[in-house]
Scaffold this active site. Sequence first.
Site, PDB file in Angstrom:
ATOM      1  N   SER A 130      26.032  37.615  18.267  1.00  0.00           N
ATOM      2  CA  SER A 130      24.803  37.415  17.525  1.00  0.00           C
ATOM      3  C   SER A 130      23.788  36.657  18.386  1.00  0.00           C
ATOM      4  CB  SER A 130      25.118  36.681  16.207  1.00  0.00           C
ATOM      5  OG  SER A 130      24.052  36.774  15.319  1.00  0.00           O
ATOM      6  N   ASP A 167      27.748  46.826  10.833  1.00  0.00           N
ATOM      7  CA  ASP A 167      26.753  45.765  11.089  1.00  0.00           C
ATOM      8  C   ASP A 167      25.355  46.372  10.989  1.00  0.00           C
ATOM      9  OD1 ASP A 167      25.102  43.774  12.064  1.00  0.00           O
ATOM     10  OD2 ASP A 167      26.283  43.360  13.856  1.00  0.00           O
ATOM     11  N   HIS A 171      28.158  42.276   9.979  1.00  0.00           N
ATOM     12  CA  HIS A 171      27.822  41.536  11.208  1.00  0.00           C
ATOM     13  C   HIS A 171      28.831  40.424  11.525  1.00  0.00           C
ATOM     14  CE1 HIS A 171      25.411  39.640  14.258  1.00  0.00           C
ATOM     15  NE2 HIS A 171      25.334  38.521  13.568  1.00  0.00           N
TER      16      HIS A 171
HETATM   17  N1  LIG Z   1      27.381  33.717  10.386  1.00  0.00           N
HETATM   18  C1  LIG Z   1      27.001  33.377  11.713  1.00  0.00           C
HETATM   19  C2  LIG Z   1      26.420  34.504  12.447  1.00  0.00           C
HETATM   20  C3  LIG Z   1      24.976  34.752  12.162  1.00  0.00           C
HETATM   21  O1  LIG Z   1      24.439  35.524  13.151  1.00  0.00           O
HETATM   22  C4  LIG Z   1      26.117  32.153  11.686  1.00  0.00           C
HETATM   23  O2  LIG Z   1      25.906  31.609  10.628  1.00  0.00           O
HETATM   24  O3  LIG Z   1      25.680  31.707  12.737  1.00  0.00           O
END
Ligand SMILES: N[C@@H](CCO)C(=O)O
Length: 384
Positions: free
Chosen positions: A159, A324, A357
């Site tokens: 991410s 995702d 994701h």
């Molecule tokens: N759930 C993760 C990934 C978000 O991209 C976060 O809170 O950073």
Amino acid sequence: MSQVVAPLPEVAHQHAVFADGLPLDCGAVVVPLTVAFRTYGTLNAERSNAVLVCHALTGDQYLAEPHPVTGKPGWWESIVGPGKPLDTDRYFLVCANVLGGCMGSTGPRSEMTDAEGRGLGRPWGTDFPQVTIRDMVRAQKRLMDHLSIPRWLAVIGGSMGGMQVLEWAATYPDAVLAAAPIACAAHHSAQNIAFHEVGRQAIHGDPDWMGGRYWEDGRIPARGLAVARMVAHITYLSEQALTRKFGRRLRGASALTFLEDVFEVESYLRHQGSTFVRRFDANSYLTITRAMDFFDLAAEHEGNLARAFAGTSTRFFLASFSSDWLFPTEESRAVVRALNAAGARVSFVEIDSDKGHDAFLLEEPEFHAALGGFLRGAAEKAGV
Ligand SMILES: N[C@@H](CCO)C(=O)O
Ligand SMILES: CC(=O)SCCNC(=O)CCNC(=O)[C@H](O)C(C)(C)COP(=O)(O)OP(=O)(O)OC[C@H]1O[C@@H](n2cnc3c(N)ncnc32)[C@H](O)[C@@H]1OP(=O)(O)O
């Protein structure tokens, strides 16, 4: 959900301080720069087994140990440890809280300083300069030099962590032997910016936000931050995952009521929101979501993504997850195409998963095997 939430507890974090500060893309300089970090495993005598792990939007440096605020396990404990894909018997893992974060690195919660680094007796708050993903990477480079690590065996992250991996490979190609950007993209899409903006507006609209100076009254904009997290959390899942977890299940006997938490999925989202506000700072959330929104690696290279990787000798591994919709597979394929155009060595896998994701944080054996295999290959090549 309760409105009365105490400000984040003050926790001591392992950190490095750079008295000369860090010049930022926006032209400001933060003086001093503090980078909070954790390490796992042992650096070998050749200093060749160091792996940088970059965290996502609300992650932090507590990769594989209980979180000092929540007490929950580290966010990648499932794959970090002896014999695991990120094998701490073999690799020396470094994970740093990003610049702009709220777990010990310089950010909106830190004491505001003047150009000479003199403390001004109050937090930066919304006066904290807008940082970029590249600024975050530059801060990590300072840590790398501080730890006397000549080159990363690998830089890995999912991410926003994956955005940092791409930025590392583009900005410091000679410092990165292998790079694994996971579930990410070379720029934040219009839809992703739109979701972030809903979250930011929820924070701004909370009377306890007080123009960002909530700390003056010992308050936090708990409602706004919780709603921001609820919206964002939906984007981290998938329709299939929500249906599998909750379907249309009710909490009580009848849906025909105005009570709170009628559906299980509502209750779940409220839980995600209310636990989040106990571990994250609203001004950090505003700063970091903006940093993600501004990320556009091609734009940093005359609009040509392949140029970001021109002449690279870094080996790349990309992974995406079929469900995702925040960072869809097509975004990873676009990076793969640019890497191919630049003549880079790249492998790519789309993992079949219904978890959305956040699959990169969850039990996904095929992903773990692929990432572990890529890292072992890089290590063997480097003689580690
Ligand atoms: N759930 C993760 C990934 C978000 O991209 C976060 O809170 O950073
Ligand atoms: C790379 C990085 O650095 S990112 C940082 C990663 N960490 C986070 O994002 C932390 C918050 N996010 C999460 O917990 C994410 O959902 C994940 C991906 C990390 C975990 O996912 P999963 O293991 O599938 O957990 P799930 O999403 O089902 O959530 C479980 C929680 O919901 C609660 N829950 C489940 N159903 C309900 C319900 N009907 N009502 C209320 N609460 C519920 C559980 O009690 C549990 O609470 P807890 O986390 O306080 O113990």
